[in-house]
Scaffold this active site. Structure first.
Site, PDB file in Angstrom:
ATOM      1  CE  LYS A 110      35.524 -25.892  60.012  1.00 41.81           C
ATOM      2  NZ  LYS A 110      34.365 -24.988  60.199  1.00 41.81           N
TER       3      LYS A 110
HETATM    4  C1  LIG Z   1      34.419 -23.699  59.801  1.00 44.53           C
HETATM    5  C2  LIG Z   1      33.130 -23.018  59.690  1.00 44.53           C
HETATM    6  C3  LIG Z   1      32.985 -21.865  58.906  1.00 44.53           C
HETATM    7  C4  LIG Z   1      34.156 -21.224  58.178  1.00 44.53           C
HETATM    8  O1  LIG Z   1      34.611 -22.024  57.126  1.00 44.53           O
HETATM    9  P1  LIG Z   1      36.057 -21.774  56.481  1.00 44.53           P
HETATM   10  O2  LIG Z   1      36.228 -22.861  55.494  1.00 44.53           O
HETATM   11  O3  LIG Z   1      37.030 -21.870  57.609  1.00 44.53           O
HETATM   12  O4  LIG Z   1      36.047 -20.427  55.882  1.00 44.53           O
HETATM   13  C5  LIG Z   1      31.726 -21.299  58.790  1.00 44.53           C
HETATM   14  N1  LIG Z   1      30.662 -21.825  59.435  1.00 44.53           N
HETATM   15  C6  LIG Z   1      30.763 -22.928  60.211  1.00 44.53           C
HETATM   16  C7  LIG Z   1      29.562 -23.436  60.901  1.00 44.53           C
HETATM   17  C8  LIG Z   1      31.992 -23.555  60.351  1.00 44.53           C
HETATM   18  O5  LIG Z   1      32.083 -24.645  61.115  1.00 44.53           O
END
Ligand SMILES: *Cc1c(COP(=O)(O)O)cnc(C)c1O
Length: 496
Positions: A110
């Site tokens: 993120k």
């Molecule tokens: C947020 C997250 C996901 C999921 O991603 P999306 O974009 O919400 O589908 C998967 N793995 C990790 C480690 C995350 O932080």
């Protein structure tokens, strides 16, 4: 470039407006009126570093930005914040390629978008909007800290993060609870992620409240992946990943690659779909889920049904029953029929489910390959890959790896698969040690566990964790769902 709501109201805005507002006034998500083609050739991208790739991929979505300012924004978004110079790296193990997206400040992917979102908002404000921006965000664990890291102590911004009390990992909790930015506030909410997310959506939809805020020149906005400013930066790393595969000779420019994405809110995999639409040669989009396999069922049956219990798993960032970004896909694949999307979303709200037409189902099945893995399989696979190759993958990434294997085996498709590697294994040290069979009985806390993991695997303990161990807890209170609005009002000093 116009941006329109997935719910069909005809109010248009540009990229800057969409980034600032976060969500459209009818509750829909902003989508560009057309998805532009990549502005340079695939070959050209192989000569670019990550910064240049981001700039080149994103610029067509924001023609209103001054190009020099945008260039500076991209540079300042990522410079000096990641633990590897190239920001993103591709590693090969077990016959697949891992696109490691977790080298940023919070050790999860993120950071790729949340490092640049504040820059996009700042540029967007220069386009004429003068308000103080209050960011409200619900997080299943990783978004919260990443968002605060991005917005921390930035003039003109406040940020409030809600997470489900007791339902994030110890590491995620510490990252958020120790946040020391003066403009940052973290609140645990009794309930699960969907409760927190619903609470935030409710605050956004409350017109009386937004009028009260408007009087104080406060504009609410979101750092959740429903913000188009979260989605678009993610498109860039698929282009970058593709270029690395071309550079290392895995594919020739123009050949297809598949991508496998551990999916929660559907933002990451939707970014891959955008990359494909822009002309990146992506074959299948492999959508990997954990025990919360709503998306798997949806792709199999055409019926989205959240009427089931949310399960707490070792991949907490995927413990989601309502994948908000799916709405954008439905809008785009359904010839931008906002009325139809509204009907589905109303049904989802009222009865927890909706069903797409068989024609639409065919379209999504052509594009996506769904998969889900149970807890034991994930743990086994973490261990198996480590023992076979020495490569360490976190539980989220392991699910995408399993999905890639499953797809390859069942389809016979031999195109390489790029696996979105979304978190550092250190972020989930407990789960990792358990999966690898390491004895943690002598560990006093998560940091001891992380050191054990580092010692056994030979991976360096990330500096991000060393810092965290010494940080004091600042937020330790849990609130009821009904108190969320009050929390927001208090922090923003808006009582009436
Ligand atoms: C947020 C997250 C996901 C999921 O991603 P999306 O974009 O919400 O589908 C998967 N793995 C990790 C480690 C995350 O932080």
């Amino acid at each position: 470039m116009d941006y329109l709501s997935t719910r069909g109201n005809m109010e248009k805005t540009n990229g800057a407006g969409a980034v600032i507002r976060g969500i459209a006034s009818d509750g829909g998500l902003y989508v560009p009126s057309s998805i532009p083609k990549l502005p340079v050739s695939l070959n050209e991208f192989t000569k670019m570093d990550y910064y240049q790739t981001v700039e080149t991929v994103m610029a067509p979505f924001f023609p209103e930005f001054d190009r020099d300012k945008f260039h500076e924004a991209v540079m300042s978004a990522y410079t000096g914040k990641f633990d590897i110079e190239e920001l993103v790296s591709v590693k090969e193990a077990g016959g697949f390629h891992f696109l490691e997206l977790y080298h940023g400040p919070t050790l999860a992917f993120k950071d790729m978008a949340l490092s640049i979102l504040p820059e996009l908002m700042r540029l967007s404000l220069e386009e004429g909007e003068k308000n103080h921006i209050a960011i409200l965000t619900a997080t299943s664990g990783d978004t919260g800290k990443a968002a605060m890291a991005g917005f921390k102590n930035r003039e003109g911004f406040s940020i409030i993060v809600f997470y489900p009390a007791g339902k994030v990992s110890r590491m995620q909790y510490l990252q958020m609870a120790t946040e020391d930015g003066e403009n940052c506030f973290t609140a645990a909410v009794e309930g699960n992620f969907d409760d927190a997310q619903t609470g935030v959506k409710k605050i956004f939809a409350d017109e009386t409240l937004s009028e009260i805020f408007a009087k104080k020149n406060i504009q609410l906005s979101s750092a959740n992946s429903i913000n188009i400013g979260r989605l678009l930066p993610q498109v860039a790393y698929y282009v970058y990943g593709y270029s690395q595969l071309v550079k290392d000779g895995t594919i020739k420019s123009g050949d297809l690659m598949n991508v496998s994405v551990p999916t929660g809110n559907f933002g990451n995999i939707l970014a891959a779909y955008f990359a494909k639409e822009m002309g990146l040669p992506i074959g299948k989009l492999i959508c990997a889920s954990n025990d919360n396999n709503v998306l798997y069922d949806f792709f199999e049956t055409g019926s989205y049904d959240k009427n089931r219990e949310l399960k707490v798993t070792t991949s907490p960032s995927m413990d989601i029953l309502v994948s908000s970004n799916l709405e954008r896909l439905l809008y785009l694949l359904g010839n931008r029929d906002g009325e139809q999307v509204t009907t589905w979303m109303k049904a989802l709200n009222a009865g927890g489910k909706y069903e797409i037409s068989s024609e639409m189902k065919e379209k999504v099945q052509e594009l996506f390959y769904p998969y889900w893995a149970n807890e034991q399989t994930v743990a086994n696979e973490i261990k198996a890959l480590y023992e076979k190759t020495g490569y360490v993958m976190d539980p989220h990434t392991a699910i995408a790896y399993l999905a890639a294997e499953d797809y390859k085996e069942k389809s016979g498709d031999s195109a390489p698969v790029l696996i979105a590697s979304t978190a550092s294994p250190f972020k989930f040290s407990d789960t990792m040690c358990e999966a690898l069979g390491l004895d943690t009985t002598n560990c006093r806390n998560v940091f001891d566990v992380a050191r054990l993991l580092a010692n056994k695997t030979g991976l360096p303990l990330p500096e991000q964790m060393v810092v965290l161990e010494k940080a004091p807890i600042r937020f330790n209170e849990a609130y009821e769902k009904e108190q969320m609005e009050e929390v927001v009002r208090q922090f923003l000093h808006v009582q009436e």
